[in-house]
Design an enzyme around this catalytic site. Sequence first.
Site, mmCIF file in Angstrom:
data_model
loop_
_atom_site.group_PDB
_atom_site.id
_atom_site.type_symbol
_atom_site.label_atom_id
_atom_site.label_comp_id
_atom_site.label_asym_id
_atom_site.label_seq_id
_atom_site.Cartn_x
_atom_site.Cartn_y
_atom_site.Cartn_z
ATOM 1 N N GLY A 1 30.494 7.758 61.708
ATOM 2 C CA GLY A 1 31.210 6.601 62.467
ATOM 3 C C GLY A 1 31.178 5.415 61.256
ATOM 4 O O GLY A 1 32.351 5.310 60.723
ATOM 5 N N ARG A 2 29.976 4.717 61.083
ATOM 6 C CA ARG A 2 29.908 3.728 60.018
ATOM 7 C C ARG A 2 30.519 4.079 58.675
ATOM 8 O O ARG A 2 31.325 3.354 58.033
ATOM 9 C CB ARG A 2 28.685 3.494 59.749
ATOM 10 N N GLY B 1 25.529 9.290 60.639
ATOM 11 C CA GLY B 1 24.208 8.465 60.197
ATOM 12 C C GLY B 1 24.341 8.129 58.712
ATOM 13 O O GLY B 1 23.447 7.566 58.081
ATOM 14 N N CYS C 1 25.866 -21.853 70.561
ATOM 15 C CA CYS C 1 24.749 -22.429 70.774
ATOM 16 C C CYS C 1 23.623 -21.612 70.926
ATOM 17 O O CYS C 1 23.098 -21.547 71.803
ATOM 18 C CB CYS C 1 25.137 -22.890 72.407
ATOM 19 N N GLU C 2 22.725 -21.536 69.625
ATOM 20 C CA GLU C 2 21.806 -20.528 69.721
ATOM 21 C C GLU C 2 21.604 -20.590 68.070
ATOM 22 O O GLU C 2 22.504 -20.480 67.189
ATOM 23 C CB GLU C 2 22.567 -19.127 69.790
HETATM 24 N N1 LLP Z 1 26.633 10.311 66.606
HETATM 25 C C1 LLP Z 1 25.599 9.924 67.471
HETATM 26 C C2 LLP Z 1 25.215 10.766 68.771
HETATM 27 C C3 LLP Z 1 25.085 8.426 67.411
HETATM 28 O O1 LLP Z 1 24.282 8.046 68.262
HETATM 29 C C4 LLP Z 1 25.877 7.838 66.268
HETATM 30 C C5 LLP Z 1 25.536 6.371 66.377
HETATM 31 C C6 LLP Z 1 26.721 8.369 65.520
HETATM 32 C C7 LLP Z 1 27.053 9.729 65.716
HETATM 33 C C8 LLP Z 1 27.282 7.519 64.410
HETATM 34 O O2 LLP Z 1 26.291 7.316 63.489
HETATM 35 P P1 LLP Z 1 26.967 6.475 62.049
HETATM 36 O O3 LLP Z 1 27.810 7.422 61.475
HETATM 37 O O4 LLP Z 1 27.964 5.406 62.445
HETATM 38 O O5 LLP Z 1 25.585 5.777 61.632
HETATM 39 N N2 LLP Z 1 24.694 -0.516 66.403
HETATM 40 C C9 LLP Z 1 24.000 0.153 65.204
HETATM 41 C C10 LLP Z 1 24.311 1.617 65.268
HETATM 42 C C11 LLP Z 1 23.976 2.135 65.991
HETATM 43 C C12 LLP Z 1 24.390 3.742 65.815
HETATM 44 C C13 LLP Z 1 24.221 4.659 67.207
HETATM 45 N N3 LLP Z 1 24.537 5.661 67.271
HETATM 46 C C14 LLP Z 1 24.244 -0.807 63.870
HETATM 47 O O6 LLP Z 1 25.110 -1.851 63.834
HETATM 48 O O7 LLP Z 1 23.990 -0.479 62.686
#
Ligand code: LLP
Length: 432
Positions: free
Chosen positions: A293-294, A249, A362-363
């Site tokens: 992740g991000r 997160g 197309c949107e």
């Molecule tokens: N762990 C769990 C259990 C999660 O659900 C997530 C992300 C992460 C780790 C990794 O989170 P990060 O470090 O990437 O913030 N599609 C959305 C983001 C959805 C995140 C879902 N879960 C976007 O494009 O912003």
Amino acid sequence: MYVSDCISANERGHLTIGSYDTVELAKKYGTPLYAYDENEIRKNLKEFKKSIDDEYGGNGLVVYASKAFCCKEMMRVCMQEGVGVDVVSGGELYTALSVDFPTENIVFHGNNKTYDELVMAVENNVGRVIVDNLTELETLNTIAAEKGVKIGIMLRIKPGIDAHTHSFIKTGQIDSKFGFALETGEALDAIKEAIAMSNVELRGLHCHIGSQIFDLDPFELAATVMLDLFKQVKDETGYELKELNLGGGFGIKYLKSDRPRAFSDYMRKVSAAVNSYSKDLGLECPFILIEPGRSVVGAAGITLYTVGCVKDIPDVRTYVSVDGGMGDNPRYALYQSAYEVICANKAGDKREWTVTVAGKCCESGDLIQEWTRLQPVEPGDILAVLSTGAYNYSMASNYNRIPRLPVIFVKNGKAREVIKRETYDQLIECDI
Ligand code: LLP
């Protein structure tokens, strides 16, 4: 100068990623494409890993959340950097297994894993299945019993924390489809049930409070709330939970005005709380897992497009249409996400136009960015959208039967494809 450290401009006035000329990339591989600076990804993973070593004496594991960007090469990079991966579907798990990822370091998430996915996890001896609900717990125990094995699990807990982020990506509060609620006693009941089961080994608890969070306080609070639960479990059952997974997160920079905290700040603050609070409670400091992740891939990636047409509607707005769109980046349509857009072949020029960058789908809502500043552009110019490394490729679709983009890794002046551009033949491959 740009939102990401790996982005710069060269003496030709061209935008570069990892020192590689993006205009040359576009020429070599065609557009649209995604490009990543591999060194930036590795640097981020190393930094997270080092902070586990520094702050927890190595007593922890970085688990890359592969939903942000998943492919075989990304799995290999994680393996080489000595971090684990978080997978959230049979498909992500399959990708990890396809490169012989050590299964002890795989964490398997999901709020509704299918029976077949659970069998796959058990058969491959995934290190930790993050169990979301009682049905899953019981099914998993039965599958493991049938196979005569014991599977490692953690339970996903909703610690009830509002992380002040976009409401679509806030998952720690009670009204969430993910995990066991703390307030209602559901979490404690599930923990007791798991302890009593003979074919699951309850390694610890997990929480994840949201995504793209800049504030450190909610992370610290979540950690202490979870430790309180560790203590309650010990007091009521005598069982000592060994592992605490604090999720991901951590926010990144999409715009210059964004102020993400350094990973080390987060790690220092949260670890101080974890180390001292577990001592206060008379608990061993748990083994810590984090799931970024991000923050690993987001700012390491960009998307390159070619401008097709420019439509100026007097007194309304100027649309700059590109050869991709919501198929490769649905995040503006979904979350109104902000991005920096730059004309890659005119990177040295002033951004004096205010435009809307539109895709080719197309949107009407197929927009990449509205009212954004851009250099004056014309058909044939290359546009770069920055910080698209997370949740772009992974959320892509084939809407309008547009093939998915290739992914290029650049490193030390060299570029290589890690995912090929999808072909029309591949688009109809599953059609009967
Ligand atoms: N762990 C769990 C259990 C999660 O659900 C997530 C992300 C992460 C780790 C990794 O989170 P990060 O470090 O990437 O913030 N599609 C959305 C983001 C959805 C995140 C879902 N879960 C976007 O494009 O912003």
